[in-house]
Motif scaffolding. Structure first.
Motif, PDB file in Angstrom:
ATOM      1  N   LEU A  55      -0.814   0.125 -21.723  1.00 49.85           N
ATOM      2  CA  LEU A  55      -2.279  -0.043 -21.683  1.00 49.85           C
ATOM      3  C   LEU A  55      -2.811  -0.234 -20.263  1.00 49.85           C
ATOM      4  O   LEU A  55      -3.860  -0.844 -20.057  1.00 49.85           O
ATOM      5  N   ARG A  56      -2.087   0.305 -19.294  1.00 47.82           N
ATOM      6  CA  ARG A  56      -2.594   0.347 -17.921  1.00 47.82           C
ATOM      7  C   ARG A  56      -3.439   1.623 -17.796  1.00 47.82           C
ATOM      8  O   ARG A  56      -3.063   2.652 -18.372  1.00 47.82           O
ATOM      9  N   MET A  57      -4.537   1.518 -17.066  1.00 47.03           N
ATOM     10  CA  MET A  57      -5.468   2.655 -17.045  1.00 47.03           C
ATOM     11  C   MET A  57      -5.829   3.093 -15.625  1.00 47.03           C
ATOM     12  O   MET A  57      -5.771   2.299 -14.699  1.00 47.03           O
ATOM     13  N   VAL A  94     -17.290  -6.054 -15.686  1.00 47.13           N
ATOM     14  CA  VAL A  94     -17.656  -6.307 -17.088  1.00 47.13           C
ATOM     15  C   VAL A  94     -16.397  -6.567 -17.928  1.00 47.13           C
ATOM     16  O   VAL A  94     -16.365  -7.491 -18.742  1.00 47.13           O
ATOM     17  N   ALA A  95     -15.343  -5.781 -17.691  1.00 45.14           N
ATOM     18  CA  ALA A  95     -14.092  -6.005 -18.446  1.00 45.14           C
ATOM     19  C   ALA A  95     -13.542  -7.405 -18.150  1.00 45.14           C
ATOM     20  O   ALA A  95     -13.055  -8.099 -19.053  1.00 45.14           O
ATOM     21  N   ALA A  96     -13.646  -7.812 -16.896  1.00 47.08           N
ATOM     22  CA  ALA A  96     -13.121  -9.130 -16.514  1.00 47.08           C
ATOM     23  C   ALA A  96     -13.937 -10.270 -17.134  1.00 47.08           C
ATOM     24  O   ALA A  96     -13.439 -11.379 -17.279  1.00 47.08           O
ATOM     25  N   ALA A  97     -15.171  -9.974 -17.501  1.00 44.54           N
ATOM     26  CA  ALA A  97     -16.037 -10.999 -18.110  1.00 44.54           C
ATOM     27  C   ALA A  97     -15.899 -11.027 -19.630  1.00 44.54           C
ATOM     28  O   ALA A  97     -16.601 -11.791 -20.293  1.00 44.54           O
ATOM     29  N   SER A  98     -15.007 -10.195 -20.173  1.00 41.42           N
ATOM     30  CA  SER A  98     -14.902 -10.053 -21.635  1.00 41.42           C
ATOM     31  C   SER A  98     -13.649 -10.728 -22.168  1.00 41.42           C
ATOM     32  O   SER A  98     -12.579 -10.612 -21.571  1.00 41.42           O
ATOM     33  N   ARG A  99     -13.801 -11.375 -23.334  1.00 40.29           N
ATOM     34  CA  ARG A  99     -12.630 -11.974 -23.974  1.00 40.29           C
ATOM     35  C   ARG A  99     -11.672 -10.880 -24.428  1.00 40.29           C
ATOM     36  O   ARG A  99     -10.469 -11.064 -24.444  1.00 40.29           O
ATOM     37  N   ARG A 100     -12.216  -9.711 -24.792  1.00 41.62           N
ATOM     38  CA  ARG A 100     -11.386  -8.629 -25.315  1.00 41.62           C
ATOM     39  C   ARG A 100     -11.931  -7.298 -24.793  1.00 41.62           C
ATOM     40  O   ARG A 100     -13.154  -7.087 -24.773  1.00 41.62           O
ATOM     41  N   PRO A 123       2.015   0.713 -10.533  1.00 42.97           N
ATOM     42  CA  PRO A 123       0.547   0.588 -10.573  1.00 42.97           C
ATOM     43  C   PRO A 123       0.054  -0.825 -10.277  1.00 42.97           C
ATOM     44  O   PRO A 123      -0.976  -0.984  -9.603  1.00 42.97           O
ATOM     45  N   GLU A 124       0.773  -1.855 -10.733  1.00 43.46           N
ATOM     46  CA  GLU A 124       0.303  -3.229 -10.499  1.00 43.46           C
ATOM     47  C   GLU A 124       0.228  -3.520  -9.005  1.00 43.46           C
ATOM     48  O   GLU A 124      -0.761  -4.062  -8.503  1.00 43.46           O
ATOM     49  N   ALA A 125       1.300  -3.172  -8.276  1.00 43.60           N
ATOM     50  CA  ALA A 125       1.336  -3.448  -6.832  1.00 43.60           C
ATOM     51  C   ALA A 125       0.267  -2.634  -6.109  1.00 43.60           C
ATOM     52  O   ALA A 125      -0.410  -3.142  -5.206  1.00 43.60           O
ATOM     53  N   LEU A 126       0.107  -1.380  -6.515  1.00 43.87           N
ATOM     54  CA  LEU A 126      -0.891  -0.546  -5.843  1.00 43.87           C
ATOM     55  C   LEU A 126      -2.300  -1.087  -6.102  1.00 43.87           C
ATOM     56  O   LEU A 126      -3.127  -1.150  -5.177  1.00 43.87           O
ATOM     57  N   PHE A 155      -6.627  -0.238 -13.636  1.00 43.43           N
ATOM     58  CA  PHE A 155      -6.950  -1.384 -14.509  1.00 43.43           C
ATOM     59  C   PHE A 155      -5.647  -1.733 -15.234  1.00 43.43           C
ATOM     60  O   PHE A 155      -5.373  -1.239 -16.319  1.00 43.43           O
ATOM     61  N   CYS A 156      -4.815  -2.577 -14.593  1.00 48.72           N
ATOM     62  CA  CYS A 156      -3.478  -2.796 -15.160  1.00 48.72           C
ATOM     63  C   CYS A 156      -3.433  -3.895 -16.218  1.00 48.72           C
ATOM     64  O   CYS A 156      -2.538  -3.911 -17.032  1.00 48.72           O
ATOM     65  N   SER A 157      -4.362  -4.821 -16.175  1.00 46.34           N
ATOM     66  CA  SER A 157      -4.234  -5.933 -17.135  1.00 46.34           C
ATOM     67  C   SER A 157      -5.571  -6.237 -17.796  1.00 46.34           C
ATOM     68  O   SER A 157      -5.979  -7.389 -17.853  1.00 46.34           O
TER      69      SER A 157
END
Ligand code: 5RP
Length: 236
Positions: free
Chosen positions: A94-96, A110-116, A194-197, A213-215
């Motif tokens: 689910l990395r994008m 907005v994604a970071a402000a969301s519970r889901r 992807p996470e490190a990049l 958007f890794c997490s």
């Protein structure tokens, strides 16, 4: 409608039907799949559903208002219950990669402000390795060439020496994002880490945000050209 459009419409409608509940504060994604989702949401609102939306782009805000969805600012909404948004690529963890529509900065806020956060995509977006889609990096206009040089150096350290990194829209008429920045599209082929990049790109002065958007995604709904949908369970 093309088979891909049918898949995008199916997943946009299914997401609203299955995941949206009365009273929710929703993050509204950008792009053609999200447009179907916003239209489906508008239908439900016109039938009496009470929700509010925070838009990830001016385009989405305009469409949402047109179809009857009440749009408020993120700072008014505070924490969001759910964000539904598209992706340019998504892997089985689910990395994008996002930002094909130039909205990655607001999409990530907005994604970071969301519970889901649930990604809504058609089958063409599901990949085993991220990187065939050019990775967008949003940078401030001041000194963008210098910023690009640092991006190229970082890519070389990540085993991606000499990859093409171009200014979206071209130097004569660069595309400006909703926040007034420019985008560097990085043609990488395959991204090994992807996470490190994602982390390291954002440490370069001048980089505002990047399209990894890794997490963020908690789940992904995938639309098919026959109008059905499936959910991918994350692996790894
Ligand atoms: C915009 C995005 C979109 O979600 C992504 O480009 C997918 O778009 P579409 O649903 O039109 O295929 O990240 O910045």
């Amino acid at each position: 409608m093309t088979p891909q459009d049918i898949a995008k419409r199916a997943v946009g409608m299914a997401a609203v039907e299955r995941l949206v509940a009365p009273g929710m504060k929703l993050g509204l994604g950008s792009g053609s799949t999200s447009e179907w989702m916003v239209r489906a949401l508008g239908e439900r609102v016109r039938a009496g559903l009470d929700v509010v939306g925070v838009a990830t782009s001016t385009g989405t805000a305009t469409l949402a208002r047109e179809v009857g969805v009440r749009v408020i600012e993120l700072d008014e909404a505070g924490e969001l219950d759910l964000t539904l948004d598209g992706a340019d690529e998504i892997d089985h963890r689910l990395r994008m990669i996002k930002g094909g529509g130039a909205c990655l900065l607001r999409e990530k806020i907005v994604a970071a402000a969301s519970r889901r956060m649930v990604a809504i995509v058609d089958e063409s977006k599901v990949v085993t390795t991220l990187g065939a889609f050019p990775l967008p990096v949003e940078v401030v206009r001041f000194g963008w060439r210098s910023t690009r040089k640092h991006v190229l150096e970082l890519l070389a350290r990540h085993g991606m020496k000499g990859r093409e990194v171009s200014l979206r829209g071209g130097e004569d008429d660069p595309l400006l994002t909703d926040s007034g920045h420019v985008l560097l599209d990085c043609r990488l082929g395959a991204i090994a880490d992807p996470e490190a990049l994602e982390r390291e790109l954002n440490r370069i002065p001048g980089v505002v945000e990047n399209g990894l958007f890794c997490s963020f995604a908690n789940a992904v709904l995938v639309g098919r050209p026959d109008g059905t949908t499936r959910e991918i369970a994350p692996t790894g």
